[in-house]
Design a protein around this motif. Structure first.
Motif, PDB file in Angstrom:
ATOM      1  N   GLU A 120       0.852  -1.187   0.000  1.00 24.94           N
ATOM      2  CA  GLU A 120       0.000   0.000   0.000  1.00 24.94           C
ATOM      3  C   GLU A 120       0.891   1.241   0.000  1.00 24.94           C
ATOM      4  N   PRO A 121       0.908   1.964  -1.099  1.00 22.05           N
ATOM      5  CA  PRO A 121       1.783   3.130  -1.173  1.00 22.05           C
ATOM      6  C   PRO A 121       1.456   4.142  -0.082  1.00 22.05           C
ATOM      7  N   ASP A 122       2.480   4.757   0.444  1.00 20.36           N
ATOM      8  CA  ASP A 122       2.315   5.706   1.551  1.00 20.36           C
ATOM      9  C   ASP A 122       1.939   7.072   0.989  1.00 20.36           C
ATOM     10  N   ILE A 123       0.685   7.188   0.571  1.00 18.12           N
ATOM     11  CA  ILE A 123       0.213   8.462   0.026  1.00 18.12           C
ATOM     12  C   ILE A 123      -1.035   8.895   0.793  1.00 18.12           C
ATOM     13  N   ARG A 126      -5.190   7.199   1.300  1.00 18.54           N
ATOM     14  CA  ARG A 126      -5.337   5.756   1.024  1.00 18.54           C
ATOM     15  C   ARG A 126      -6.381   5.098   1.927  1.00 18.54           C
ATOM     16  N   ASP A 127      -6.817   5.787   2.983  1.00 13.97           N
ATOM     17  CA  ASP A 127      -7.820   5.220   3.894  1.00 13.97           C
ATOM     18  C   ASP A 127      -9.242   5.680   3.574  1.00 13.97           C
ATOM     19  N   LEU A 128      -9.422   6.424   2.491  1.00 10.00           N
ATOM     20  CA  LEU A 128     -10.755   6.921   2.142  1.00 10.00           C
ATOM     21  C   LEU A 128     -11.665   5.782   1.669  1.00 10.00           C
ATOM     22  N   ASP A 129     -12.967   5.997   1.800  1.00 10.06           N
ATOM     23  CA  ASP A 129     -13.934   5.059   1.226  1.00 10.06           C
ATOM     24  C   ASP A 129     -13.774   5.052  -0.292  1.00 10.06           C
ATOM     25  N   GLY A 130     -13.741   3.860  -0.853  1.00 11.60           N
ATOM     26  CA  GLY A 130     -13.567   3.746  -2.303  1.00 11.60           C
ATOM     27  C   GLY A 130     -12.160   3.382  -2.714  1.00 11.60           C
ATOM     28  N   VAL A 131     -11.248   3.163  -1.744  1.00  7.29           N
ATOM     29  CA  VAL A 131      -9.879   2.715  -2.042  1.00  7.29           C
ATOM     30  C   VAL A 131      -9.797   1.241  -1.688  1.00  7.29           C
ATOM     31  N   TYR A 132      -9.384   0.431  -2.665  1.00  6.13           N
ATOM     32  CA  TYR A 132      -9.358  -1.020  -2.477  1.00  6.13           C
ATOM     33  C   TYR A 132      -8.010  -1.605  -2.893  1.00  6.13           C
ATOM     34  N   THR A 133      -7.606  -2.651  -2.189  1.00  6.95           N
ATOM     35  CA  THR A 133      -6.636  -3.603  -2.716  1.00  6.95           C
ATOM     36  C   THR A 133      -7.420  -4.879  -2.985  1.00  6.95           C
ATOM     37  N   VAL A 134      -6.973  -5.673  -3.929  1.00  5.08           N
ATOM     38  CA  VAL A 134      -7.708  -6.886  -4.286  1.00  5.08           C
ATOM     39  C   VAL A 134      -6.858  -8.084  -3.886  1.00  5.08           C
ATOM     40  N   ARG A 135      -7.054  -8.516  -2.645  1.00  2.00           N
ATOM     41  CA  ARG A 135      -6.256  -9.631  -2.140  1.00  2.00           C
ATOM     42  C   ARG A 135      -7.100 -10.607  -1.320  1.00  2.00           C
ATOM     43  N   SER A 136      -8.288 -10.175  -0.882  1.00  2.00           N
ATOM     44  CA  SER A 136      -9.117 -11.056  -0.062  1.00  2.00           C
ATOM     45  C   SER A 136     -10.494 -11.193  -0.680  1.00  2.00           C
ATOM     46  N   LEU A 137     -11.138 -12.326  -0.410  1.00  2.00           N
ATOM     47  CA  LEU A 137     -12.469 -12.586  -0.933  1.00  2.00           C
ATOM     48  C   LEU A 137     -13.491 -11.634  -0.327  1.00  2.00           C
ATOM     49  N   GLU A 138     -13.311 -11.294   0.953  1.00  2.00           N
ATOM     50  CA  GLU A 138     -14.248 -10.383   1.604  1.00  2.00           C
ATOM     51  C   GLU A 138     -14.248  -9.006   0.933  1.00  2.00           C
ATOM     52  N   GLN A 142     -17.202  -7.059  -1.368  1.00  2.00           N
ATOM     53  CA  GLN A 142     -17.656  -5.697  -1.063  1.00  2.00           C
ATOM     54  C   GLN A 142     -17.569  -4.807  -2.298  1.00  2.00           C
ATOM     55  N   LEU A 143     -16.442  -4.914  -3.016  1.00  2.00           N
ATOM     56  CA  LEU A 143     -16.263  -4.107  -4.223  1.00  2.00           C
ATOM     57  C   LEU A 143     -17.288  -4.480  -5.288  1.00  2.00           C
ATOM     58  N   LYS A 144     -17.519  -5.769  -5.464  1.00  2.67           N
ATOM     59  CA  LYS A 144     -18.480  -6.186  -6.491  1.00  2.67           C
ATOM     60  C   LYS A 144     -19.877  -5.658  -6.187  1.00  2.67           C
ATOM     61  N   ASN A 145     -20.268  -5.668  -4.932  1.00  2.00           N
ATOM     62  CA  ASN A 145     -21.579  -5.139  -4.561  1.00  2.00           C
ATOM     63  C   ASN A 145     -21.689  -3.654  -4.897  1.00  2.00           C
ATOM     64  N   GLU A 146     -20.608  -2.920  -4.679  1.00  2.00           N
ATOM     65  CA  GLU A 146     -20.617  -1.490  -5.023  1.00  2.00           C
ATOM     66  C   GLU A 146     -20.752  -1.296  -6.536  1.00  2.00           C
ATOM     67  N   LEU A 240     -13.444   5.642  -7.410  1.00  2.00           N
ATOM     68  CA  LEU A 240     -12.894   4.343  -7.031  1.00  2.00           C
ATOM     69  C   LEU A 240     -11.409   4.310  -7.367  1.00  2.00           C
ATOM     70  N   VAL A 241     -10.603   3.826  -6.427  1.00  2.00           N
ATOM     71  CA  VAL A 241      -9.165   3.666  -6.640  1.00  2.00           C
ATOM     72  C   VAL A 241      -8.777   2.239  -6.275  1.00  2.00           C
ATOM     73  N   ILE A 242      -8.076   1.578  -7.177  1.00  2.00           N
ATOM     74  CA  ILE A 242      -7.546   0.241  -6.924  1.00  2.00           C
ATOM     75  C   ILE A 242      -6.039   0.352  -6.756  1.00  2.00           C
ATOM     76  N   LEU A 243      -5.532  -0.066  -5.601  1.00  2.00           N
ATOM     77  CA  LEU A 243      -4.092  -0.086  -5.358  1.00  2.00           C
ATOM     78  C   LEU A 243      -3.568  -1.453  -5.786  1.00  2.00           C
ATOM     79  N   ALA A 244      -2.779  -1.482  -6.841  1.00  2.00           N
ATOM     80  CA  ALA A 244      -2.273  -2.743  -7.385  1.00  2.00           C
ATOM     81  C   ALA A 244      -0.797  -2.588  -7.726  1.00  2.00           C
ATOM     82  N   VAL A 245      -0.019  -2.162  -6.742  1.00  2.00           N
ATOM     83  CA  VAL A 245       1.403  -1.892  -6.987  1.00  2.00           C
ATOM     84  C   VAL A 245       2.275  -3.083  -6.614  1.00  2.00           C
ATOM     85  N   GLY A 246       1.649  -4.237  -6.366  1.00  2.00           N
ATOM     86  CA  GLY A 246       2.433  -5.431  -6.082  1.00  2.00           C
ATOM     87  C   GLY A 246       2.196  -5.948  -4.676  1.00  2.00           C
TER      88      GLY A 246
END
Length: 455
Positions: A120-123, A126-138, A142-146, A240-246
């Motif tokens: 998670e980049p230190d910017i 990053r804690d706002l509603d609508g910021v996601y990482t895609v690593r867990s099913l839960e 949540q993202l798919k429902n949105e 919507l922001v997806i954090l996918a930096v690795g």
């Protein structure tokens, strides 16, 4: 007096951890086996999350591979929502946090299969509603429902690696306007720039806004996302922001306990997946792995590797002597109608290692030239021009790429030369390949350069 029960403890309840647990159970029906999983779910197909979000996979339950009941039936204790926070390798114990308490668990043998966590980049923002990482099913659910609710119309994907591209396509399929930001000069830094250019052209042709050599410096919003600011001062509007930096190995707790880590932060192991601590093994995305092309240990967080390492760790923890020979780094991703595959090392990597390297790139077809539905395939071979040994390969096309790359991965594992590759007896029928398969054409072109150097 009965002997005390021996205990194999496994940290991590996904690919590597459960492969280890099941192999250990087959080897020793009497062994006490406990799996600690910090989340509430075990054994799901994390690689399928972008396809679930895009709605190619409709039901999240389809991603669940192995129910807890099946593990319990095999005599494997699975403790969900149990996070390891500390280890004491001298005492052979771990300290676990649950919702109610801290708990100390003793072991005789330990397999660390704690996986990786998103970077998670230190910017700011990053804690706002609508910021996601895609690593867990839960989080994916949540993202798919949105997305189904129609809440989002535009998105910014920060990161142009495998997950970034898969998520960009998933969001495009859901009707969003997508911008991809990549800090490096190209997407997919695991392939060479000339091949990445083919992918970038397809992405922009499909309506994705692509900004390479660009960094996100701030996510804008009060409670929810309103946009992303780049290092060039541009404001990209989105909700919507997806954090996918690795990802990075989830191994800090092991390092603090005296288990040796490599330069990437992954756990160092030998060929038998042993750590520097007696009776402690490591497998999967938390551990480094040998690259058999360079013969160096590197970080390859891949599901295929995790499953195979888990089985080897399970064998060795139960008294068998199994060697994990390493990987060539074969990987494939499907994005925007393209199959993008790579194996071995890139030309850029070989040049950094000061290897005597050359490459060839050819354009072939997936089927016979006269057969309906044929697609273009680009093949790049990287090879040692002194010995002719194959060092790596990349392929891009809309059909027939993934399984062709498996041939090249096999060639790499067997240390074939490009001449030996050109002599392979590959199958032919008009719906599947031309008489001269693109792999053979590329190998012949490479062999010409080897001969030119020799003669």
């Amino acid at each position: 007096m009965a002997k005390p029960e021996k205990h194999l403890l496994i940290i991590g309840g996904n690919a590597a951890g459960l492969s280890a647990a099941r192999r250990a159970r087959r080897n020793d029906p009497r062994l006490k086996i406990t799996v600690l999983e910090k989340s509430g779910i075990v054994s799901y197909g994390a690689c399928g999350l972008p396809y679930y979000i895009s709605d190619v996979i409709k039901d999240e339950k389809a991603l669940l591979v192995l129910p807890v009941d099946a593990l319990v039936k095999d005599g494997i204790d699975v403790l969900l929502n149990h996070e390891v926070v500390e280890m004491n390798v001298r005492e052979r114990s771990v300290y676990v946090r649950t919702a109610e308490q801290f708990q100390k668990i003793q072991y005789d043998w330990l397999i660390i299969a704690s996986g990786a966590r998103p970077i998670e980049p230190d910017i700011p923002g990053r804690d706002l509603d609508g910021v996601y990482t895609v690593r867990s099913l839960e989080k994916a659910a949540q993202l798919k429902n949105e997305l189904i609710s129609g809440k989002h119309r535009s998105a910014v994907v920060i990161g142009g690696g495998y997950i970034g591209l898969e998520m960009a396509e998933a969001l495009t399929r859901q009707g969003l306007k997508v911008t991809v930001i990549e800090q490096k000069s190209q997407v997919l830094p695991y392939i060479d720039s000339d091949m990445a250019a083919l992918v970038e052209s397809e992405m922009t042709g499909r309506g994705v806004a692509l900004k390479t050599s660009t960094a996100a410096v701030r996510i804008i919003g009060e409670q929810a996302v309103r946009g992303v600011e780049t290092d060039g001062g541009e404001i990209l509007s989105c909700s919507l922001v997806i954090l996918a930096v690795g990802v990075r190995p989830n191994a800090d707790f092991a390092g603090l306990a005296g288990i040796e880590l490599g330069p990437s932060g992954a756990i160092r192991t030998d060929d038998y997946l042993r750590t520097n601590v007696l009776n402690v093994y490591a497998a999967g995305d938390c551990a480094q792995v040998k690259n058999t092309v360079t013969n160096k240990f590197e970080y390859f967080p891949l599901g295929t590797t995790a499953n195979k390492q888990g089985r080897v760790a399970g064998d060795n923890a139960t008294g068998r002597r199994q060697k994990f020979s390493g990987v060539v780094g074969a990987a494939v991703v499907e994005a925007f109608g393209l199959e993008i595959a790579r194996t071995g090392i890139t030309e850029a990597h070989a040049l950094k290692l000061r290897m005597p390297v050359k490459s060839v790139t050819i354009k072939g077809t997936s089927r016979a030239g006269y057969f309906p539905g044929k697609k273009e395939i680009y093949v790049k071979l990287i090879f040692d021009f002194l010995s002719g040994r194959l060092l790596g390969a990349q392929m891009i096309g809309k059909e027939g790429v993934a399984k062709r790359l498996d041939v090249l991965s096999t060639a790499l594992q067997q240390k074939l030369t490009v001449q030996e590759l050109s002599e392979l007896d590959l199958s032919y029928a008009p719906p599947f390949a031309p008489v001269w398969d693109p792999l053979l054409i590329a190998a012949n072109q490479a062999q010409k350069l080897v001969w030119a150097r020799r003669y």
